[in-house]
Design a protein around this motif. Sequence first.
Motif, short mmCIF file in Angstrom:
data_model
loop_
_atom_site.label_atom_id
_atom_site.label_comp_id
_atom_site.label_asym_id
_atom_site.label_seq_id
_atom_site.Cartn_x
_atom_site.Cartn_y
_atom_site.Cartn_z
N GLY A 152 1.11 48.77 83.12
CA GLY A 152 1.19 47.35 83.44
C GLY A 152 2.52 46.98 84.09
N ILE A 153 3.62 47.56 83.59
CA ILE A 153 4.93 47.29 84.19
C ILE A 153 4.99 47.84 85.61
N HIS A 154 4.43 49.01 85.82
CA HIS A 154 4.40 49.58 87.17
C HIS A 154 3.57 48.71 88.12
N LEU A 155 2.48 48.15 87.62
CA LEU A 155 1.65 47.28 88.45
C LEU A 155 2.39 45.98 88.81
N TRP A 156 3.31 45.58 87.95
CA TRP A 156 4.10 44.38 88.20
C TRP A 156 4.97 44.54 89.44
N GLY A 157 5.57 45.73 89.60
CA GLY A 157 6.38 45.97 90.79
C GLY A 157 7.32 47.13 90.60
N VAL A 158 7.62 47.84 91.69
CA VAL A 158 8.44 49.05 91.59
C VAL A 158 9.88 48.71 91.21
N GLY A 159 10.42 47.61 91.75
CA GLY A 159 11.78 47.25 91.41
C GLY A 159 11.95 46.98 89.93
N GLU A 160 11.02 46.21 89.37
CA GLU A 160 11.04 45.91 87.94
C GLU A 160 10.87 47.19 87.12
N ALA A 161 9.99 48.06 87.58
CA ALA A 161 9.73 49.30 86.86
C ALA A 161 10.97 50.19 86.82
N LEU A 162 11.64 50.34 87.95
CA LEU A 162 12.80 51.21 88.00
C LEU A 162 13.97 50.64 87.20
N ARG A 163 14.10 49.33 87.17
CA ARG A 163 15.17 48.72 86.37
C ARG A 163 14.91 48.93 84.87
N PHE A 164 13.64 48.78 84.47
CA PHE A 164 13.28 49.06 83.07
C PHE A 164 13.60 50.52 82.73
N PRO B 13 -9.86 61.42 97.68
CA PRO B 13 -10.61 60.23 98.08
C PRO B 13 -9.69 59.08 98.47
N ARG B 14 -9.98 58.45 99.63
CA ARG B 14 -9.05 57.49 100.22
C ARG B 14 -8.89 56.20 99.43
N PHE B 15 -9.88 55.84 98.65
CA PHE B 15 -9.77 54.57 97.91
C PHE B 15 -8.66 54.63 96.87
N LEU B 16 -8.22 55.83 96.49
CA LEU B 16 -7.17 55.96 95.49
C LEU B 16 -5.81 55.51 96.00
N SER B 17 -5.66 55.33 97.32
CA SER B 17 -4.36 54.93 97.88
C SER B 17 -4.28 53.44 98.18
N LEU B 18 -5.31 52.68 97.87
CA LEU B 18 -5.25 51.23 98.11
C LEU B 18 -4.14 50.61 97.26
N THR B 19 -3.42 49.66 97.84
CA THR B 19 -2.33 49.01 97.11
C THR B 19 -2.65 47.54 96.86
N SER B 20 -2.02 46.98 95.84
CA SER B 20 -2.25 45.60 95.44
C SER B 20 -1.39 44.65 96.25
N ARG B 21 -1.49 43.34 95.95
CA ARG B 21 -0.64 42.35 96.63
C ARG B 21 0.83 42.59 96.35
N ARG B 22 1.14 43.19 95.21
CA ARG B 22 2.52 43.51 94.87
C ARG B 22 2.93 44.88 95.37
N LYS B 23 2.10 45.47 96.24
CA LYS B 23 2.36 46.76 96.89
C LYS B 23 2.46 47.91 95.88
N ALA B 24 1.64 47.86 94.85
CA ALA B 24 1.56 48.95 93.88
C ALA B 24 0.24 49.68 94.07
N PRO B 25 0.25 51.02 94.08
CA PRO B 25 -1.00 51.78 94.20
C PRO B 25 -1.79 51.74 92.89
N TYR B 26 -2.54 50.66 92.71
CA TYR B 26 -3.11 50.37 91.40
C TYR B 26 -4.10 51.44 90.93
N LEU B 27 -4.92 51.96 91.82
CA LEU B 27 -5.85 53.01 91.41
C LEU B 27 -5.10 54.33 91.19
N GLY B 28 -4.04 54.55 91.96
CA GLY B 28 -3.21 55.73 91.75
C GLY B 28 -2.48 55.71 90.42
#
Length: 489
Positions: A163-175, A345-360
Amino acid sequence: MADNVESQTAPPTGPSGGASPDESYLERRTLRRGSAGPLLLTGLGVAYVVSGDFSGWNNGLAQGGFGGLAIAAVLMGLMYTCLVFALAELASILPTAGGGYGFARRALGTWGGFLTGTAILIEYVLAPAAISIFIGDYVESLGLFGLHSSWPVYLACFAIFIGIHLWGVGEALRFSLIVTAIAVAAIVVFAIAALTDFHVDTLNDIPVKASAFGANSWLPFGVLGIWAAFPFGMWFFLGVEGVPLAAEETKDPARSLPKAMAAAMGILLVLALITFVAATGARGSAAIQSVGDPLVQALQPHGTPTTVSRIVNYAGLAGLVASFFSLIFAGSRQLFALSRAGYLPRFLSLTSRRKAPYLGLLVPGALGFGLAAATGDGARMLNVAVFGATISYALMALSHIVLRRREPGLPRPYRTPGGMLTSSVAFVLACSALVATFLVDKEAAFIALGVYVVALAYFAFYSRHRLVAAAPEEEFAALAAAEAELERT
């Protein structure tokens, strides 16, 4: 055999002036640029590894004794140092989320790229599953939350931290940086406390196996014990090679990545030295060779908890969380890159509005939770991960050698000290470590090989005919092929 690469993408967005098919495809597969600087990247490199300082490495004492594990750790430290310098050069040339897959794709072709990427994926999918089991064991042993079963802990780990990773990479790396700093501080506190009770005569207190060739008090299991301890010497450094996977989310990656990788490796070498020497010297090699919490046990010679041992015990949980959290990041980026290029499979690389690879993030997370809950065998899964890691190390070091020989004029913003000699040392030691995994856990090695066979069959019969030419790693390799063709004509 020629590479089969196509550019199958979504249709254009409009009849005129819209995005091209390639642009439309990649727009739905983009990461957040510029989120990480040198400090966050250094923290990421240490976070991948720091849990290994708290537990796991000590099992190498049961394979090689103090002397055997010490030599193995030095050799593995040399391997990782050489590999990190080689990867720093490759990352400055091709700063993409593909990391090792991208480097091998340019140097070794599509098969080499897929073999490398799959090996990395095995490491970064199974290692978090294993660490979630260790977190569950820690929570139970500490009596937290009144839990008597670990599977709710596994579920909470994957759900909360993904969930934290889905929030955003910057937030995730700071955590990750904050938790890692806590774990590192605890190791320093441990070392200061343990070194006050240091005894040289306890280092080599494991009984000598007289039948082993070359056995003595420092090498109780003989010369072969050094080799058998290789996988455990790796635990002080396993994962640091994953820093380049953050390349597409890095500020000025050609400069930031080499600096961060060198800094992380330097910190890890110091942590390995003080952890290993302080723990064995305080309690003795025999006493901690098979325990799950060697640092805690080293501070409790009579089994009575102290204030410092309690601090280290809780900090060990922080170290496990840091590694678990960062390894999820690495696995999602490698999966993202392989999927974006069509290897998976290509659908695994789709990213969310927050630019997180949610399926990945979600798919490997579900797989990891399932494996953890079904088996509860963290040691076996970590051995499988180590097997995949050693294959990737050998292929990435080989990629550096090949590119140095074949493309000496390729622009290199950063150059590896020692050049091909450095990457050759990494290659030889990686191959030695790969063979050593069979000495420790043959079943784990064959499980990894089985996964490899299934993945290769998928690639051979399906995905290699459907690769995406617009993916950055594929474009980079295609450019090399075009330049080679021009030189021939």
